[in-house]
Design a protein around this motif. Structure first.
Motif, PDB file in Angstrom:
ATOM      1  N   ASP A 178      -4.629  37.251  -7.224  1.00 10.52           N
ATOM      2  CA  ASP A 178      -3.290  37.587  -6.741  1.00 10.52           C
ATOM      3  C   ASP A 178      -3.177  39.106  -6.673  1.00 10.52           C
ATOM      4  O   ASP A 178      -3.047  39.790  -7.698  1.00 10.52           O
ATOM      5  N   ASP A 179      -3.250  39.654  -5.448  1.00  9.73           N
ATOM      6  CA  ASP A 179      -3.235  41.108  -5.267  1.00  9.73           C
ATOM      7  C   ASP A 179      -1.826  41.657  -5.016  1.00  9.73           C
ATOM      8  O   ASP A 179      -1.653  42.855  -4.817  1.00  9.73           O
ATOM      9  N   GLU A 180      -0.836  40.786  -5.019  1.00  5.69           N
ATOM     10  CA  GLU A 180       0.523  41.242  -4.724  1.00  5.69           C
ATOM     11  C   GLU A 180       1.077  42.055  -5.892  1.00  5.69           C
ATOM     12  O   GLU A 180       1.041  41.596  -7.043  1.00  5.69           O
ATOM     13  N   PRO A 181       1.579  43.268  -5.642  1.00  8.04           N
ATOM     14  CA  PRO A 181       2.138  44.110  -6.719  1.00  8.04           C
ATOM     15  C   PRO A 181       3.275  43.394  -7.439  1.00  8.04           C
ATOM     16  O   PRO A 181       4.036  42.633  -6.839  1.00  8.04           O
ATOM     17  N   PHE A 182       3.398  43.677  -8.740  1.00 11.63           N
ATOM     18  CA  PHE A 182       4.391  43.013  -9.568  1.00 11.63           C
ATOM     19  C   PHE A 182       5.809  43.240  -9.045  1.00 11.63           C
ATOM     20  O   PHE A 182       6.627  42.328  -8.994  1.00 11.63           O
ATOM     21  N   GLU A 183       6.115  44.491  -8.649  1.00 10.25           N
ATOM     22  CA  GLU A 183       7.469  44.812  -8.205  1.00 10.25           C
ATOM     23  C   GLU A 183       7.848  44.002  -6.969  1.00 10.25           C
ATOM     24  O   GLU A 183       8.963  43.474  -6.859  1.00 10.25           O
ATOM     25  N   GLU A 184       6.908  43.898  -6.011  1.00  9.74           N
ATOM     26  CA  GLU A 184       7.191  43.142  -4.790  1.00  9.74           C
ATOM     27  C   GLU A 184       7.381  41.663  -5.106  1.00  9.74           C
ATOM     28  O   GLU A 184       8.253  40.997  -4.528  1.00  9.74           O
ATOM     29  N   MET A 186       8.460  40.335  -7.943  1.00  5.31           N
ATOM     30  CA  MET A 186       9.738  40.134  -8.621  1.00  5.31           C
ATOM     31  C   MET A 186      10.894  40.199  -7.638  1.00  5.31           C
ATOM     32  O   MET A 186      11.844  39.401  -7.702  1.00  5.31           O
ATOM     33  N   GLU A 187      10.814  41.129  -6.707  1.00  3.95           N
ATOM     34  CA  GLU A 187      11.870  41.262  -5.704  1.00  3.95           C
ATOM     35  C   GLU A 187      11.981  39.977  -4.874  1.00  3.95           C
ATOM     36  O   GLU A 187      13.071  39.494  -4.579  1.00  3.95           O
ATOM     37  N   LYS A 188      10.819  39.421  -4.513  1.00  3.62           N
ATOM     38  CA  LYS A 188      10.807  38.200  -3.712  1.00  3.62           C
ATOM     39  C   LYS A 188      11.363  37.028  -4.521  1.00  3.62           C
ATOM     40  O   LYS A 188      12.161  36.227  -4.018  1.00  3.62           O
ATOM     41  N   LEU A 189      10.969  36.928  -5.784  1.00  2.00           N
ATOM     42  CA  LEU A 189      11.439  35.826  -6.629  1.00  2.00           C
ATOM     43  C   LEU A 189      12.947  35.905  -6.863  1.00  2.00           C
ATOM     44  O   LEU A 189      13.652  34.886  -6.842  1.00  2.00           O
ATOM     45  N   VAL A 190      13.456  37.122  -7.099  1.00  2.00           N
ATOM     46  CA  VAL A 190      14.895  37.295  -7.310  1.00  2.00           C
ATOM     47  C   VAL A 190      15.672  36.904  -6.063  1.00  2.00           C
ATOM     48  O   VAL A 190      16.714  36.258  -6.124  1.00  2.00           O
ATOM     49  N   SER A 191      15.120  37.290  -4.884  1.00  2.62           N
ATOM     50  CA  SER A 191      15.769  36.947  -3.618  1.00  2.62           C
ATOM     51  C   SER A 191      15.796  35.434  -3.416  1.00  2.62           C
ATOM     52  O   SER A 191      16.816  34.868  -3.006  1.00  2.62           O
ATOM     53  N   GLU A 192      14.680  34.771  -3.712  1.00  5.41           N
ATOM     54  CA  GLU A 192      14.614  33.317  -3.565  1.00  5.41           C
ATOM     55  C   GLU A 192      15.573  32.628  -4.528  1.00  5.41           C
ATOM     56  O   GLU A 192      16.248  31.659  -4.166  1.00  5.41           O
TER      57      GLU A 192
END
Length: 498
Positions: A458-464, A466-472
């Motif tokens: 999983d190469d996706e940065p942690f901040e990105e 978290m932002e996606k999860l919060v939005s979902e």
């Protein structure tokens, strides 16, 4: 390509014609009706081809039985030839004509005695439907079909009927992708090949395909099989005859454990899909059997009886076996099974274990495993474990198939390991384990214990992330709020208040 399209057309038309029989008779019976007609058409076509060759030669040998037998062609008497069948196809006594044709064929060919289905004149058989099945062949110009193409029609019907009969009657059929994997791994180029529970003969058919595909001679592979069920043995005999495969299926249908038809034989290859977890196989009367040199198999489960029987059947210096079994065989400690497995491992006859995905079989949805046993191992003191549980594609809601790519990956991995040529362990997929490692795992052979778990990259940065999860989460909470209001309004309309 033209032949492929024609075969597909005939498959569809035949199935449509056969499907019309389903309303009046049991599926297991109309299976025999359709497959019997396929067999009759095939042997008649082959006879006519050879007959015309002999006529053209002009030596007067067209009625000499030996001139057919030496080309592996069944002699078909005049009243049983396809031309005669077609002439009666629309008559109300067509069933009787076919029954009499099969009786005449058996009289001329002793190796078919008692094999062919004489069921067409039964009171419960719709004679008009039989005629429709026959006319499918006539209207499709099937004389253009090559030998292997008609064999594929037969195999197609075996699979279709197995699917319909399911757990109640699909035991005679091993899915072709599983058989192909077994054959690709043991590579039966020449020698003797044996199946102690041969079903409809699918293992032998695939072995022949393998030899042909690799430019070998099928005459160098001798086929031996045994089958307990009389009807299934008849299916095997007809299936192999359609393929032109000469075989020895023993004198009659018999229980392999209690009446081994090849008691003193040893074989180069064993291929088998024995019935899983048989609970009543008659252990009591076989306690002193010499096949149990590794220990007496459990009374209430025949899995290790099958393994011991097949290992005992291998030639001592080079025999190899590929066997389908229930996953419980890899780790069971019940009634001495663990002790037998320890002896197999310490004797170094276990070559490879493959964990398979679930839903591969018509008769059961449970996942299975493949055992590969080998005498005279090339990689001594090691066992290859392959975890293929995530492979295959769903072809229906309940059935999965291995793809050609899956089969190639598994078999190529095995052969690279055998030859010690380019093989590498792959976490989550394959692992070459030493006997010492297996001992540390208490002689359990479950591949998952050895190959480990594939790391999820999983190469996706942690901040990105978290932002996606919060939005979902925010979206889901909004939807939930809207649904709550709708529910309150609906309940309020019928007198409930909040």
């Amino acid at each position: 390509m033209a032949n492929e399209k024609l075969v597909t057309s005939i498959e569809d038309k035949l199935w449509a014609a056969a499907d019309k029989l389903r309303g009046s008779i049991d599926a297991s019976k109309y299976k025999n009706i359709v497959l019997g007609i396929v067999f009759l058409k095939y042997i008649s076509d082959r006879f006519e081809q050879r007959y015309n060759e002999l006529i053209a030669e002009g030596d007067g040998f067209e009625d000499d039985r030996d001139e057919y037998e030496r080309f592996n062609v069944f002699y078909v008497p005049t009243e049983a030839r396809w031309k005669s069948i077609i002439e009666h196809a629309t008559k109300p006594n067509i069933g009787q004509i076919i029954d009499e044709a099969f009786i005449a064929i058996e009289k001329e060919n002793k190796n078919l005695a008692g094999i062919l289905p004489k069921i067409y004149s039964g009171a419960d058989i719709d004679q008009r439907r039989i005629g429709e099945v026959i006319m499918v062949f006539e209207n499709s110009n099937t004389l253009l079909i090559e030998e292997d193409a008609l064999g594929r029609v037969y195999e197609y019907f075996l699979g279709k009927f197995a699917f319909i009969l399911g757990a109640g009657g699909g035991e005679y059929y091993t899915p072709s992708s599983v058989v192909k994997l077994l054959v690709d791994m043991i590579e039966p180029f020449e020698g003797t090949i044996y199946d102690p529970c041969c079903g409809s003969g699918g293992m032998f058919v695939q072995a022949q395909k393998f030899v042909k595909a690799h430019g070998g001679s099928t005459f160098k592979l001798s086929v031996y099989g045994q089958e307990l069920n009389a009807e299934t043995r008849r299916l095997a005999t007809m299936n192999l005859a359609i393929r032109g495969i000469e075989s020895n299926l023993g004198k009659t249908h018999e229980d392999t454990f209690h009446s081994d038809q090849f008691r003193d034989e040893k074989f180069d290859y064993v291929l088998a899909n024995p019935p899983f977890n048989i609970s009543d196989w008659g252990q009591d009367s076989l306690l002193d059997d010499p096949r149990w040199k590794w220990g007496i198999p459990a009374k209430n489960n025949a899995n290790y009886a099958w393994l011991s029987h097949m290992l005992n059947k291998l030639k001592p210096s080079k025999g190899v076996a590929g066997i389908v079994l229930a996953n419980g065989s890899l780790s069971s400690q019940t009634a001495g099974e663990g002790t037998i497995r320890i002896k197999f491992i310490d004797e170094d006859v276990v070559d490879c274990i493959v964990a398979m995905p679930d839903k591969l079989f018509y008769t059961t949805g449970i996942p299975v495993c493949l055992w590969f046993l080998r005498r005279g191992k090339k990689r001594k003191g090691e066992v290859l474990f392959i975890d293929a549980r995530d492979m295959g594609v769903m072809v229906s809601r309940k059935l999965r198939e291995l793809t050609d790519e899956d089969i190639s990956l598994i078999s190529e991995t095995y052969h690279k390991w055998l030859k010690n040529d380019g093989y590498e362990d792959e976490v989550g997929f394959c692992k070459s384990a030493s006997l010492e490692e297996i001992q540390k795992h208490e002689y359990m052979l479950t591949p998952g214990r050895y190959v480990g778990v594939k790391e999820i990259v999983d190469d996706e940065p942690f901040e990105e992330k978290m932002e996606k999860l919060v939005s979902e989460l925010s979206d889901l909470m909004s939807e939930s709020s809207v649904l709550d209001e709708k529910i309150k309004k609906s309940l309020g309309a019928i007198g409930y208040e909040f």
